[in-house]
Write an enzyme that holds these catalytic residues in place. Structure first.
Site, PDB file in Angstrom:
ATOM      1  N   GLU A 166       0.862  -1.210   0.092  1.00 46.43           N
ATOM      2  CA  GLU A 166       0.049  -0.056  -0.030  1.00 46.43           C
ATOM      3  C   GLU A 166       0.859   1.274  -0.007  1.00 46.43           C
ATOM      4  O   GLU A 166       0.877   1.822   1.095  1.00 46.43           O
ATOM      5  CB  GLU A 166      -0.958   0.046   1.310  1.00 46.43           C
ATOM      6  CG  GLU A 166      -1.824  -1.210   1.156  1.00 46.43           C
ATOM      7  CD  GLU A 166      -2.949  -1.055   2.422  1.00 46.43           C
ATOM      8  OE1 GLU A 166      -2.852  -0.294   3.197  1.00 46.43           O
ATOM      9  OE2 GLU A 166      -3.998  -1.918   2.028  1.00 46.43           O
ATOM     10  N   GLU A 351      -5.753  -8.097   0.193  1.00 46.58           N
ATOM     11  CA  GLU A 351      -6.368  -7.970   1.301  1.00 46.58           C
ATOM     12  C   GLU A 351      -7.937  -7.579   1.043  1.00 46.58           C
ATOM     13  O   GLU A 351      -8.039  -6.788   0.110  1.00 46.58           O
ATOM     14  CB  GLU A 351      -5.860  -6.827   2.113  1.00 46.58           C
ATOM     15  CG  GLU A 351      -4.706  -6.931   2.819  1.00 46.58           C
ATOM     16  CD  GLU A 351      -3.898  -5.645   3.268  1.00 46.58           C
ATOM     17  OE1 GLU A 351      -4.919  -4.553   3.938  1.00 46.58           O
ATOM     18  OE2 GLU A 351      -2.825  -5.693   3.697  1.00 46.58           O
TER      19      GLU A 351
HETATM   20  O1  IFM Z   1      -4.686  -2.887   8.781  1.00 50.01           O
HETATM   21  C1  IFM Z   1      -4.420  -2.631   7.550  1.00 50.01           C
HETATM   22  C2  IFM Z   1      -3.184  -2.962   6.856  1.00 50.01           C
HETATM   23  O2  IFM Z   1      -2.291  -3.028   7.763  1.00 50.01           O
HETATM   24  C3  IFM Z   1      -3.070  -2.535   5.593  1.00 50.01           C
HETATM   25  N1  IFM Z   1      -4.395  -2.347   4.769  1.00 50.01           N
HETATM   26  C4  IFM Z   1      -5.565  -1.984   5.333  1.00 50.01           C
HETATM   27  C5  IFM Z   1      -5.763  -2.605   6.873  1.00 50.01           C
HETATM   28  C6  IFM Z   1      -6.991  -2.195   7.357  1.00 50.01           C
HETATM   29  O3  IFM Z   1      -7.046  -1.013   7.641  1.00 50.01           O
END
Ligand code: IFM
Length: 440
Positions: A166, A351
């Site tokens: 990210e 994710e």
């Molecule tokens: O917890 C985070 C993760 O570290 C990165 N992506 C989003 C998740 C939820 O906010």
């Protein structure tokens, strides 16, 4: 859940994801201070000033956590290797840290779990943060050195490697909006971080290729953006927000260029000679990771600073984070990425998940909201595959309730509940539902 394993192509990978600082317990094993430790120690940055010193104590309890993945019938585990554990001062290897990841990867393999490694999930050593962190170009080369050290130790056993998790959060959320470490609100630092984080990706990829590593990619997050009304100003605002959040990083990685409308804001602050780095940044990758959670509706806001944007609350049901639940957005990005950027390159949903205020009642956690959330996003993924996207896996965020950054331990994303007093793990109803779906 309204899906089953057999709805997905042969070999489709089902997994769950975590990140080092959020679960391991950073006070163990000689790990160095990260910029999250210093950020959390500054009053006002993190709920109750909580940090990752103990977290879920995965450092000691990883066999139990890996058993939970295996017992769920999951195929893979997405984890990160903390730079500050492997090199506490960012430069010097720590034998204890390397030994830990050695044990962790072996323990995954013993359980038949494929290790999906992330090199950078925000565990920046404080010593490097103090020298400017991602605003400092030297950090990219140092990240390359870290890549070499950890790859020499575990690269022979990992199934896939992501360079960065990210980059939008690393650069924009942290240097422009000030919500994540280092908590800046500084356009010049943002422009530099927006470029340097991609240069770090390119540098790491080059180091990995030099070692003959296969199956390397990057994990980008995407946020579905729509205008909040019918005005041309709102349409332009949504398009600019889409360019900053959704296009900057993929266009750099896939096309070797940044979107012009974003550069218009950053150009005076970009590091000298940034154009010369674009070939390194856009080297071929083997896969792309897609993190997706929600959507935003935006308007033009002439009274705020560039990029003159504001978000407007939507009318969809929301999670504990206040994020709207919008599964079609996942279909949108998977098909759009295939069509406009990466063609047939394998995509992984690296994710997707939701936070809810879960509690243990009589030894169980009843979380039907999460079960529906996962089911609906899996069905959106299935539709994207039917529409031609080459999606090869899906990782739920997260295996465990954990340290949710500036929100501390308040937001629970796990399919496994963690009692942060006793550290007891309790698989939630959604864990059992996921297990049943992928067994079918
Ligand atoms: O917890 C985070 C993760 O570290 C990165 N992506 C989003 C998740 C939820 O906010």
């Amino acid at each position: 859940m309204d899906f089953k394993r057999s709805d997905f192509p042969e070999g489709f990978t089902f997994g769950a994801a975590t990140a080092a600082y959020q679960i391991e317990g950073h006070k163990f094993g000689g790990a160095g201070s990260t910029h999250w430790d210093t950020f959390a120690a500054t009053p006002g940055n993190v709920v109750r000033a909580e940090d990752g010193a103990l977290a879920c104590d995965h450092y000691h309890r990883y066999p139990e956590d890996l058993d939970l993945l295996k017992d769920a019938g999951l195929d893979a585990y997405r984890f990160s290797t903390s730079w500050a554990r492997v090199m506490p001062d960012g430069r010097t290897p720590n034998a204890e840290g390397l030994d830990f990841y050695d044990r962790l990867v072996d323990a995954m393999l013993e359980r038949g779990l494929k290790p999906f490694q992330t090199l950078y999930h925000w565990e920046l050593p404080s010593t490097l943060a103090d020298k400017g962190g991602w605003a400092n170009r030297d950090t990219c080369e140092f990240f390359g050195d870290f890549t070499d050290v950890i790859t020499d130790r575990i690269g022979d056993r990992v199934a896939a490697i992501a360079t960065i998790n990210e980059p939008w959060c690393v650069a924009f959320l942290s240097h422009f909006l000030g919500h994540h470490a280092p908590g800046l609100r500084d356009l010049r630092a943002t422009a530099r971080a927006m470029h340097h984080i991609m240069l770090a990706h390119g540098t790491a990829l080059e180091r990995l290729r030099a070692k003959g590593m296969q199956n390397c990619g990057i994990v980008l997050n995407f946020d579905h953006t729509t205008p909040a009304d019918d005005t041309p100003e709102a349409a332009a605002a949504a398009s600019l927000q889409d360019a900053i959040f959704n296009r900057w990083f993929i266009e750099a990685a896939a096309k070797g260029a940044y979107p012009k409308e974003v550069l218009a804001g950053f150009e005076p602050h970009m590091p000298t000679g940034w154009q010369d780095d674009m070939d390194l940044i856009s080297q071929p990758m083997d896969w792309l990771g897609v993190n997706y959670y929600t959507r935003h509706r935006v308007l033009h806001d002439p009274d705020s600073a560039w990029p003159h944007l504001t978000s407007v609350k939507g009318d969809l049901p929301t999670t504990q984070m206040g994020w709207e639940i919008y599964p079609s957005g996942l279909h949108h990005f998977l098909t759009r990425l295939s069509r406009d950027y990466v063609g047939d390159l394998p995509l992984y949903v690296t994710e997707n998940g939701m936070a809810w205020d879960d509690t243990v009642e009589n030894g169980s956690v009843y979380d039907p909201e999460r079960t529906s959330f996962v089911s609906d996003h899996m069905l959106a993924t299935k539709r994207a595959i039917a529409d031609g996207a080459n999606v090869q896996g899906f990782f739920y965020w997260s295996l465990l309730d954990n340290y949710e950054w500036a929100f501390g331990y308040e937001k629970r994303f796990g399919i496994v509940h963690v009692d942060f007093e006793t550290l007891k793990r309790t698989p939630k109803a959604s864990y059992h539902a996921l297990k049943a779906a992928i067994a079918r």
